[in-house]
Write a protein that holds these residues in place. Structure first.
Motif, PDB file in Angstrom:
ATOM      1  N   ALA A   7       0.865  -1.187   0.000  1.00 38.40           N
ATOM      2  CA  ALA A   7       0.000   0.000   0.000  1.00 38.40           C
ATOM      3  C   ALA A   7       0.897   1.231   0.000  1.00 38.40           C
ATOM      4  N   ASP A   9       1.107   4.653   0.569  1.00 40.68           N
ATOM      5  CA  ASP A   9       0.415   5.789   1.189  1.00 40.68           C
ATOM      6  C   ASP A   9       1.355   6.986   1.238  1.00 40.68           C
ATOM      7  N   GLU A  31      -0.655  -1.070  -4.596  1.00 42.32           N
ATOM      8  CA  GLU A  31      -1.830  -0.261  -4.247  1.00 42.32           C
ATOM      9  C   GLU A  31      -1.475   1.209  -4.201  1.00 42.32           C
ATOM     10  N   ILE A 112     -13.515  -1.407   6.127  1.00 44.77           N
ATOM     11  CA  ILE A 112     -13.113  -0.423   7.130  1.00 44.77           C
ATOM     12  C   ILE A 112     -14.365   0.218   7.762  1.00 44.77           C
ATOM     13  N   ALA A 136      -8.503  -2.763   9.269  1.00 44.67           N
ATOM     14  CA  ALA A 136      -8.497  -1.738  10.310  1.00 44.67           C
ATOM     15  C   ALA A 136      -7.634  -0.603   9.784  1.00 44.67           C
ATOM     16  N   GLY A 137      -8.218   0.570   9.654  1.00 48.17           N
ATOM     17  CA  GLY A 137      -7.491   1.711   9.103  1.00 48.17           C
ATOM     18  C   GLY A 137      -6.482   2.275  10.092  1.00 48.17           C
ATOM     19  N   GLY A 166      -4.114  -3.763   7.938  1.00 46.72           N
ATOM     20  CA  GLY A 166      -4.270  -3.183   9.274  1.00 46.72           C
ATOM     21  C   GLY A 166      -2.989  -3.289  10.063  1.00 46.72           C
ATOM     22  N   VAL A 168      -0.095  -4.848   8.936  1.00 46.71           N
ATOM     23  CA  VAL A 168       0.588  -6.140   8.744  1.00 46.71           C
ATOM     24  C   VAL A 168       2.098  -5.912   8.779  1.00 46.71           C
ATOM     25  N   ALA A 186       0.495  -4.633   3.071  1.00 43.38           N
ATOM     26  CA  ALA A 186       1.439  -3.972   3.974  1.00 43.38           C
ATOM     27  C   ALA A 186       1.754  -2.579   3.455  1.00 43.38           C
ATOM     28  N   GLY A 187       1.475  -1.581   4.273  1.00 46.26           N
ATOM     29  CA  GLY A 187       1.771  -0.199   3.911  1.00 46.26           C
ATOM     30  C   GLY A 187       2.975   0.305   4.685  1.00 46.26           C
TER      31      GLY A 187
END
Ligand SMILES: O=C(CO)[C@H](O)[C@H](O)COP(=O)(O)O
Length: 209
Positions: A7, A9, A31, A112, A136-137, A166, A168, A186-187
């Motif tokens: 992810a 972000d 993502e 979410i 879960a955000g 969430g 990870v 995974a972000g």
């Protein structure tokens, strides 16, 4: 085999591309996080897909309304998967799924904020989504006592295809796989790491060993 999704972000296309060039060898799905799409626009999706044509590109739109319109925009920009909120109305989810059918692409319902994740996951699975994201955000992760285990328990019980997002991390990703998740997201564990490529490799190794 459980796929690894990074992810991204971050807030600019340049930063996103710099990260994805480092981690692409170790991930299956890239993502574009909701803040990235809001900040950089749909052109970020096109840029990532052009740079990584061999990867599945996931646009985390978190659509709440106008499902067909928003998903159609992201698919037209090059997304392979887009998210719609599981908390949205069924008509919104069905609209996004119709856009997916138009493009031959997939829709993911993000749970979410949904209180009864198991019940809603089972309802949504009948609407034509590829899988649900048990999620879960970032704000929920920051609450005292947060544990990823609740997500894994819900995923196991729901009995539908699912991903887990969430927080990870390398020490929890094997449990995500063992819970039966199709995708582990995974972000922060990647983009906040000192060496994102090494972090992505460690996650992939933990997932596949
Ligand atoms: O969609 C998101 C927040 O709404 C994040 O991208 C998702 O939670 C994954 O990031 P992290 O691993 O840091 O939780």
């Amino acid at each position: 085999m459980t796929k690894l999704q990074v992810a991204v972000d971050l807030l600019t296309t340049a930063d996103a591309l710099a990260l994805t060039h480092k981690v692409a060898p170790y991930v299956d799905i890239i993502e574009l996080g909701t803040p990235l799409i809001k900040s950089a626009g749909l052109s970020a999706i096109s840029a990532i897909k052009a740079a990584h044509p061999d990867k599945e590109v996931f646009a985390d739109l978190k659509t709440a309304d106008a499902g067909f319109l928003e998903a159609d925009l992201a698919f037209s920009a090059g997304a392979d998967l887009v998210t719609v909120l599981g908390a949205a109305g069924d008509a919104t989810i069905k609209g996004a799924v119709e856009a997916g059918q138009k493009h031959g692409k997939k829709v993911v319902a993000d749970l979410i904020g949904v209180e009864n994740r198991v019940e809603r996951a089972r309802e949504i699975a009948k609407l034509g989504v590829a899988f649900v994201e048990i999620h879960a955000g970032l704000d929920e992760q920051a609450q005292p006592g947060y544990s990823i285990q609740t997500l894994l328990d819900d995923g196991k019980i729901a009995g539908v295809p699912f991903s887990v997002a969430g927080g990870v991390k390398v020490d929890t990703i094997a449990a995500v796989r063992d819970a039966g998740a199709d995708v582990a997201v995974a972000g922060g564990a990647i983009y906040s790491a000192e060496d994102p490529a090494a972090a992505a490799k460690a996650l992939k190794d933990a997932l596949t060993k």
